[in-house]
Design a protein around this motif. Structure first.
Motif, PDB file in Angstrom:
ATOM      1  N   ILE A   1      62.413  10.882  39.442  1.00  0.00           N
ATOM      2  CA  ILE A   1      61.947  11.611  38.256  1.00  0.00           C
ATOM      3  C   ILE A   1      61.675  13.041  38.716  1.00  0.00           C
ATOM      4  O   ILE A   1      60.943  13.251  39.690  1.00  0.00           O
ATOM      5  N   ILE A   2      62.286  13.996  38.035  1.00  0.00           N
ATOM      6  CA  ILE A   2      62.046  15.403  38.372  1.00  0.00           C
ATOM      7  C   ILE A   2      61.024  15.955  37.375  1.00  0.00           C
ATOM      8  O   ILE A   2      61.251  15.907  36.158  1.00  0.00           O
ATOM      9  N   ASP A   3      59.905  16.415  37.895  1.00  0.00           N
ATOM     10  CA  ASP A   3      58.872  17.039  37.065  1.00  0.00           C
ATOM     11  C   ASP A   3      59.070  18.546  37.188  1.00  0.00           C
ATOM     12  O   ASP A   3      58.976  19.092  38.298  1.00  0.00           O
ATOM     13  N   THR A   4      59.329  19.234  36.071  1.00  0.00           N
ATOM     14  CA  THR A   4      59.940  20.559  36.183  1.00  0.00           C
ATOM     15  C   THR A   4      59.478  21.544  35.110  1.00  0.00           C
ATOM     16  O   THR A   4      59.142  21.135  33.989  1.00  0.00           O
ATOM     17  N   ASP A   5      59.560  22.841  35.458  1.00  0.00           N
ATOM     18  CA  ASP A   5      59.223  23.933  34.528  1.00  0.00           C
ATOM     19  C   ASP A   5      60.430  24.875  34.401  1.00  0.00           C
ATOM     20  O   ASP A   5      60.350  26.032  34.784  1.00  0.00           O
ATOM     21  N   PRO A   6      61.542  24.406  33.871  1.00  0.00           N
ATOM     22  CA  PRO A   6      62.793  25.191  33.960  1.00  0.00           C
ATOM     23  C   PRO A   6      62.729  26.503  33.186  1.00  0.00           C
ATOM     24  O   PRO A   6      62.567  26.505  31.992  1.00  0.00           O
ATOM     25  N   GLY A   7      62.912  27.539  33.875  1.00  0.00           N
ATOM     26  CA  GLY A   7      63.116  27.926  35.264  1.00  0.00           C
ATOM     27  C   GLY A   7      64.572  27.885  35.729  1.00  0.00           C
ATOM     28  O   GLY A   7      65.277  26.908  35.537  1.00  0.00           O
ATOM     29  N   VAL A   8      65.013  29.072  36.328  1.00  0.00           N
ATOM     30  CA  VAL A   8      66.373  29.198  36.831  1.00  0.00           C
ATOM     31  C   VAL A   8      66.595  28.267  38.015  1.00  0.00           C
ATOM     32  O   VAL A   8      67.568  27.491  38.040  1.00  0.00           O
ATOM     33  N   ASP A   9      65.708  28.308  39.010  1.00  0.00           N
ATOM     34  CA  ASP A   9      65.944  27.456  40.189  1.00  0.00           C
ATOM     35  C   ASP A   9      65.700  25.988  39.857  1.00  0.00           C
ATOM     36  O   ASP A   9      66.312  25.096  40.449  1.00  0.00           O
ATOM     37  N   ASP A  10      64.847  25.725  38.853  1.00  0.00           N
ATOM     38  CA  ASP A  10      64.695  24.339  38.382  1.00  0.00           C
ATOM     39  C   ASP A  10      66.022  23.827  37.819  1.00  0.00           C
ATOM     40  O   ASP A  10      66.409  22.682  38.064  1.00  0.00           O
TER      41      ASP A  10
END
Ligand code: BDR
Ligand code: CA
Length: 314
Positions: A6-15
């Motif tokens: 599970i990817i917990d993410t704040d996309p974000g370019v590198d996300d």
């Protein structure tokens, strides 16, 4: 069997790059994305997560929206000068067709981990609020995850959000201190290695030469992000932050780790958000009884950026 993450993410370019890297890696089964504030507000992070899955042709993967604010304080706000007003390099894409599931991120994490004991790896690449909330909701997730591999922190180097602290940790130090203190295996992929991993102009050109929807999106979002790095740091290209956590899950041999218990500075002083490894011959009481985290201290940066390019090309 591909490994569940599970990817917990704040996309974000590198996300976005990290999510694509994971989706294109056959060793991994991305069972969900959970969203968090950080680079953008959580609502926009959620919209972006849905959009990215649609661009990748994987709209069936669930997205669960996370917390709007850190566990104790208010969110400091987005960083448009890094990731763009929309978090995606100012592309201002049309809205996604899909929507988030009805569960919160913390509920989703708890349900998935408890349904597959020992199988799920959490890969947080944003502030750690959702992971802290999931631990509070069901502390037994600590015994039931496979491991936690996070992008964040700065152990033996300066920070990027302040001279002391890395941005993800500084956005919610209280949550980070909970995560580092829980009885599970945490691996910290922080600035000690990501500031030694540069995606340079040649690799950026190699992405631009690829003709698939993922590579085209990467090529469109990179210029704004790259300009930030080239204006602020003495590099050509970008530092590889979030994809480094995915790379660790794929191939830990890319990294050298040292093991220390970690405390996070949760005071209001100038070092708020600093990740402190418990070094020294004798542990001070503040570190005693805490599990040792794997702190990534060296990386084979060349192999890492090649691996990511290879996967996006495939
Ligand atoms: C981290 O902060 C964010 O800007 C990036 O997405 C990454 O997760 C790097 O400090
Ligand atoms: Ca991130």
């Amino acid at each position: 069997m591909p490994r569940k993450i599970i990817i917990d993410t704040d996309p974000g370019v590198d996300d976005a790059m990290a999510i694509f890297f994971a989706l294109k890696s056959p060793e991994l089964d991305v069972i969900g994305l959970t969203t968090i504030f950080g680079n953008v507000h959580t609502d926009l992070a959620t919209v972006n997560a849905l959009r990215l899955l649609e661009i990748a042709g994987r709209p069936e993967i669930p997205v669960a929206k996370g917390a709007d604010d850190p566990m104790v304080r208010d969110y400091d706000g987005p960083v448009p000068y890094v990731h763009g007003d929309d978090g995606q390099g100012n592309l201002h894409l049309p809205p996604p067709a899909g929507r988030a599931v009805d569960q919160t991120a913390a509920e989703f994490i708890v349900e998935q981990v408890m349904a597959a004991p020992g199988e799920v790896t959490l890969v947080p690449v944003g502030p750690l609020t959702n992971i802290g909330l999931a631990l509070r909701l069901e502390p037994r997730i600590a015994q039931n995850v496979r491991e936690v591999v996070l992008m964040g922190g700065a152990a033996f180097c300066p920070g990027n959000a302040s001279p002391a602290a890395e941005a993800n940790i500084r956005n919610d130090p209280e949550a980070a201190d909970l995560v580092f203190g829980a009885p599970w295996q945490v691996t910290m992929v922080g600035l000690d290695v990501t500031h030694n991993t540069i995606l340079g102009p040649d690799h950026i050109d190699a992405y631009a030469a690829l003709d698939n929807p993922i590579a085209r999106h990467i090529t469109r979002i990179l210029p704004h992000y790259r300009k930030f790095f080239e204006d602020w740091y003495p590099i050509q290209g970008i530092y590889v932050h979030d994809s480094s956590a995915v790379a660790y899950v794929l191939d830990p041999a890319l990294f050298k780790v040292e093991r220390y218990p970690v405390r996070v500075d949760c005071t209001s002083g100038i070092s708020r958000g600093k990740t402190w490894p418990g070094t020294g011959r004798r542990l001070l009481p503040d570190w005693e009884g805490r599990p040792a985290a794997n702190i990534c201290v060296e990386v084979d940066a060349h192999r890492l950026v090649e691996l990511e390019l290879e996967r996006i090309r495939a």
